[in-house]
Design an enzyme around this catalytic site. Sequence first.
Site, PDB file in Angstrom:
ATOM      1  N   GLU A 279       0.855  -1.336   0.196  1.00  0.00           N
ATOM      2  CA  GLU A 279       0.046  -0.081   0.024  1.00  0.00           C
ATOM      3  C   GLU A 279       1.023   1.437  -0.081  1.00  0.00           C
ATOM      4  O   GLU A 279       0.747   2.153   0.898  1.00  0.00           O
ATOM      5  CB  GLU A 279      -0.893  -0.171   1.366  1.00  0.00           C
ATOM      6  CG  GLU A 279      -1.565  -1.281   1.332  1.00  0.00           C
ATOM      7  CD  GLU A 279      -2.555  -1.097   2.638  1.00  0.00           C
ATOM      8  OE1 GLU A 279      -3.492  -2.046   2.632  1.00  0.00           O
ATOM      9  OE2 GLU A 279      -2.125  -0.941   3.501  1.00  0.00           O
ATOM     10  N   TYR A 323       3.237  18.054  11.701  1.00  0.00           N
ATOM     11  CA  TYR A 323       4.296  17.262  12.162  1.00  0.00           C
ATOM     12  C   TYR A 323       5.616  18.002  12.114  1.00  0.00           C
ATOM     13  O   TYR A 323       6.462  17.408  11.964  1.00  0.00           O
ATOM     14  CB  TYR A 323       4.442  16.201  11.194  1.00  0.00           C
ATOM     15  CG  TYR A 323       3.103  15.370  10.624  1.00  0.00           C
ATOM     16  CD1 TYR A 323       2.227  14.767  11.537  1.00  0.00           C
ATOM     17  CD2 TYR A 323       2.983  15.366   9.363  1.00  0.00           C
ATOM     18  CE1 TYR A 323       0.935  13.944  10.797  1.00  0.00           C
ATOM     19  CE2 TYR A 323       1.823  14.582   8.575  1.00  0.00           C
ATOM     20  CZ  TYR A 323       0.971  14.087   9.601  1.00  0.00           C
ATOM     21  OH  TYR A 323      -0.104  13.270   9.016  1.00  0.00           O
ATOM     22  N   CYS A 364      -4.583  33.323  10.338  1.00  0.00           N
ATOM     23  CA  CYS A 364      -4.225  33.878  11.662  1.00  0.00           C
ATOM     24  C   CYS A 364      -3.949  32.873  12.715  1.00  0.00           C
ATOM     25  O   CYS A 364      -4.860  32.566  13.547  1.00  0.00           O
ATOM     26  CB  CYS A 364      -5.464  34.647  12.094  1.00  0.00           C
ATOM     27  SG  CYS A 364      -5.883  36.077  10.716  1.00  0.00           S
ATOM     28  N   GLU A 365      -2.913  32.463  12.553  1.00  0.00           N
ATOM     29  CA  GLU A 365      -2.386  31.166  13.426  1.00  0.00           C
ATOM     30  C   GLU A 365      -0.706  31.444  13.459  1.00  0.00           C
ATOM     31  O   GLU A 365      -0.266  31.535  12.378  1.00  0.00           O
ATOM     32  CB  GLU A 365      -2.528  29.939  13.169  1.00  0.00           C
ATOM     33  CG  GLU A 365      -4.072  29.561  13.019  1.00  0.00           C
ATOM     34  CD  GLU A 365      -4.549  29.201  14.354  1.00  0.00           C
ATOM     35  OE1 GLU A 365      -3.807  28.987  15.196  1.00  0.00           O
ATOM     36  OE2 GLU A 365      -5.927  29.124  14.553  1.00  0.00           O
TER      37      GLU A 365
HETATM   38  C1  LIG Z   1      -1.641   6.099   5.236  1.00  0.00           C
HETATM   39  C2  LIG Z   1      -1.562   4.280   5.033  1.00  0.00           C
HETATM   40  C3  LIG Z   1      -0.783   3.791   3.874  1.00  0.00           C
HETATM   41  C4  LIG Z   1       0.422   4.601   3.196  1.00  0.00           C
HETATM   42  O1  LIG Z   1       1.378   5.224   3.764  1.00  0.00           O
HETATM   43  P1  LIG Z   1       2.478   6.166   3.101  1.00  0.00           P
HETATM   44  O2  LIG Z   1       3.364   6.606   3.873  1.00  0.00           O
HETATM   45  O3  LIG Z   1       1.887   7.151   2.132  1.00  0.00           O
HETATM   46  O4  LIG Z   1       3.036   4.846   2.314  1.00  0.00           O
HETATM   47  C5  LIG Z   1      -0.763   2.505   3.533  1.00  0.00           C
HETATM   48  N1  LIG Z   1      -1.504   1.581   4.393  1.00  0.00           N
HETATM   49  C6  LIG Z   1      -2.230   2.279   5.424  1.00  0.00           C
HETATM   50  C7  LIG Z   1      -3.294   1.411   5.713  1.00  0.00           C
HETATM   51  C8  LIG Z   1      -2.342   3.615   5.683  1.00  0.00           C
HETATM   52  O5  LIG Z   1      -3.263   4.255   6.782  1.00  0.00           O
END
Ligand SMILES: *Cc1c(COP(=O)(O)O)cnc(C)c1O
Length: 438
Positions: A279, A323, A364-365
């Site tokens: 992913e 972050y 405005c922060e």
């Molecule tokens: C956000 C997320 C990702 C992707 O993360 P990246 O740092 O963009 O590669 C993959 N899997 C899940 C379950 C996520 O929540």
Amino acid sequence: MTTSFDFFNYLNNELYCEDVKVKEIIEKAGSPAYIYSKNSILEHFIEIRDAFEEVDPLICFSVKANSNLSVIKVLADAGSGFDVVSGGELYRVLKVGVSPDKIVFAGVGKTSEEIKYALENDIFMFNVESPAELANIDRIAGSMGKRGRVALRINPDIDAKTHDKTTTGKKENKFGIDFESASQLIKNIDNYKNIDLKGIHVHLGSPIYSTGPYVQGLEKVYKFVQETLDEKGKQGIEYVNIGGGYCMSYTGEKVKRPRDYAADIVPLIKKLGCKVVMEPGRFIIANAGILLTRTTYIKVATWGKKFVICDAAMNDLARPSLYDAVHRAWPVKTDVPMPEVELPGEEKGSDKRLELVDIVGPVCESSDVLAKERWFPDVKEGDLIAFFSTGAYGFTMSSSYNTRPRTCEILVDGDSFSTVRRRETYEDLITGEKEFLD
Ligand SMILES: *Cc1c(COP(=O)(O)O)cnc(C)c1O
């Protein structure tokens, strides 16, 4: 010294995206604007696919990194699947015409409506994050005469050594199911009459700059499968989903590439003997996008501090305020070359062409600082500045705070570009409210 990366190049002191002058885009589209390079997106997708070729992964682009329909389309046409974390993201992906058997759905709080919507559309798999959610999917699937295909998202209790707010695989994080509970669920999986267990999912957070956490995670999964599950349980683990988090370089420093991750991860996948889902989000899209902004004013305090005030703000790019993320910034037109590597806090006082500035937005922060204490070439009112590596978690995290219309998004392909989301208007911002005025 020239800077050239991921299809953004300085040529004759001027920034290009692919073969198009960024200035030309902004003259037409206005500022601020997100600009994406189609060929950079494709190059990153292909790089990760080729690196893991041996295990033929289903690559599911993480839609929360960038959910623009045209970006989804570019990746879908290249064969990508998609990882969604809400009904809204599922809606987007289905709108583009993505095949449901390439969609996986994660998240700790999927509502009954979202589960029903996903089952109606026969998505490939839910990544289940609690026993309660598994029971709910089972119940809803039963009532619809459907089967819910699931992977159990494991919380392996590993510190991915990333920012506190982006780590997801430690036991105190809300994500996933601990091994003990997962083992109980797998033992009793027959009690869930409408569920097909398909595998295990682990996503540790992001960005992860070393392969160690992935290796540790997969070793724990291997041990779990071997030592805890009986034969029938093992058969349920047809897929292992290794999540996302693959890093890219925010500062120009050399970082791990997909091949480096694959070298350590692929042997473990083979040992597990599973099919694999990945992913990636950030790796594919972060360096394929920039945020363009125009300088509105320059303000120099009598004590010396110089503020470059621009027309983009924390509502457009939230990562620095959220972050403490560092995004490189550089003028679009300048005869000072952008450093190949720029680390925060680096002393550059000896280069007389550079001054220490804060680049800030109009919101405005006090936290509306897009770049803090950077050595920067002289810029004037009206000059354009690019914020690099903002294709991921840039537009998707933007809001209309301070009633600021959200930016447009532009996709560049070779020597042409097109608007893939128009800039919001004031009218857009009050739609949904104005009908209630009496
Ligand atoms: C956000 C997320 C990702 C992707 O993360 P990246 O740092 O963009 O590669 C993959 N899997 C899940 C379950 C996520 O929540």
